[in-house]
Scaffold this motif. Structure first.
Motif, mmCIF file in Angstrom:
data_model
loop_
_atom_site.group_PDB
_atom_site.id
_atom_site.type_symbol
_atom_site.label_atom_id
_atom_site.label_comp_id
_atom_site.label_asym_id
_atom_site.label_seq_id
_atom_site.Cartn_x
_atom_site.Cartn_y
_atom_site.Cartn_z
ATOM 1 N N UNK A 46 -4.364 -6.884 8.725
ATOM 2 C CA UNK A 46 -4.652 -7.034 7.296
ATOM 3 C C UNK A 46 -4.357 -8.449 6.798
ATOM 4 N N UNK A 47 -3.330 -9.073 7.328
ATOM 5 C CA UNK A 47 -3.000 -10.434 6.904
ATOM 6 C C UNK A 47 -4.091 -11.429 7.297
ATOM 7 N N UNK A 48 -4.841 -11.130 8.347
ATOM 8 C CA UNK A 48 -5.930 -12.014 8.780
ATOM 9 C C UNK A 48 -7.117 -12.013 7.829
ATOM 10 N N UNK A 49 -7.262 -10.940 7.039
ATOM 11 C CA UNK A 49 -8.403 -10.843 6.141
ATOM 12 C C UNK A 49 -8.291 -11.849 5.001
ATOM 13 N N UNK A 50 -9.447 -12.329 4.568
ATOM 14 C CA UNK A 50 -9.492 -13.236 3.420
ATOM 15 C C UNK A 50 -9.271 -12.432 2.144
ATOM 16 N N UNK A 51 -8.910 -13.113 1.066
ATOM 17 C CA UNK A 51 -8.640 -12.428 -0.195
ATOM 18 C C UNK A 51 -9.842 -11.630 -0.685
ATOM 19 N N UNK A 52 -11.046 -12.178 -0.540
ATOM 20 C CA UNK A 52 -12.221 -11.440 -1.015
ATOM 21 C C UNK A 52 -12.483 -10.199 -0.160
ATOM 22 N N UNK A 102 -7.439 -3.757 -1.895
ATOM 23 C CA UNK A 102 -6.061 -4.073 -1.534
ATOM 24 C C UNK A 102 -5.726 -5.479 -2.018
ATOM 25 N N UNK A 103 -4.551 -5.618 -2.588
ATOM 26 C CA UNK A 103 -4.064 -6.953 -2.933
ATOM 27 C C UNK A 103 -3.095 -7.395 -1.849
ATOM 28 N N UNK A 104 -3.066 -8.685 -1.590
ATOM 29 C CA UNK A 104 -2.246 -9.216 -0.500
ATOM 30 C C UNK A 104 -0.777 -8.804 -0.638
ATOM 31 N N UNK A 105 -0.283 -8.757 -1.858
ATOM 32 C CA UNK A 105 1.131 -8.423 -2.062
ATOM 33 C C UNK A 105 1.437 -6.960 -1.738
ATOM 34 N N UNK A 106 0.395 -6.122 -1.672
ATOM 35 C CA UNK A 106 0.589 -4.695 -1.425
ATOM 36 C C UNK A 106 0.413 -4.294 0.033
ATOM 37 N N UNK A 136 2.154 -4.682 2.874
ATOM 38 C CA UNK A 136 3.295 -4.059 3.560
ATOM 39 C C UNK A 136 3.533 -2.641 3.058
ATOM 40 N N UNK A 137 3.443 -2.434 1.760
ATOM 41 C CA UNK A 137 3.664 -1.095 1.200
ATOM 42 C C UNK A 137 2.593 -0.120 1.671
ATOM 43 N N UNK A 138 1.357 -0.571 1.722
ATOM 44 C CA UNK A 138 0.261 0.291 2.168
ATOM 45 C C UNK A 138 0.432 0.655 3.636
ATOM 46 N N UNK A 139 0.767 -0.333 4.450
ATOM 47 C CA UNK A 139 0.963 -0.070 5.882
ATOM 48 C C UNK A 139 2.135 0.883 6.081
ATOM 49 N N UNK A 140 3.224 0.675 5.377
ATOM 50 C CA UNK A 140 4.386 1.568 5.511
ATOM 51 C C UNK A 140 4.035 2.994 5.107
#
Length: 79
Positions: free
Chosen positions: A41-47, A54-58, A60-64
């Motif tokens: 997920x971190x590899x994906x671009x913001x768009x 999904x927002x970048x800040x979320x 870790x919470x989504x994965x958990x």
């Protein structure tokens, strides 16, 4: 990222309690799944993240949350 959407109910007899080694092995498998999901997920671009809602800040919470669902499914499959 792997998803477990198809839960199959089984009528197999309950398995004996897992040994300490089994528990430790499961812990490291789950930890590796989490690491890989975060990395993907971190590899994906913001768009691209916005496209899937999904927002970048979320991340870790989504994965958990998804990993905890997988753990519950694994636990249910033992009984």
């Amino acid at each position: 990222m792997a998803y477990c959407n198809d839960i199959v109910e089984s009528t197999a007899p309950a398995k004996p309690a897992a040994s300490l080694f089994d528990w430790i092995a499961a812990f490291f498998r789950i930890r590796e799944r989490r690491r890989l999901a975060l990395q993907d997920l971190e590899r994906l671009a913001d768009h691209e993240l916005r496209d899937i809602g999904v927002e970048r800040r979320d991340i870790a919470a989504i994965v958990d949350r998804e990993i905890s669902k997988l753990r519950l499914d694994e636990l249910r499959s033992r009984f």
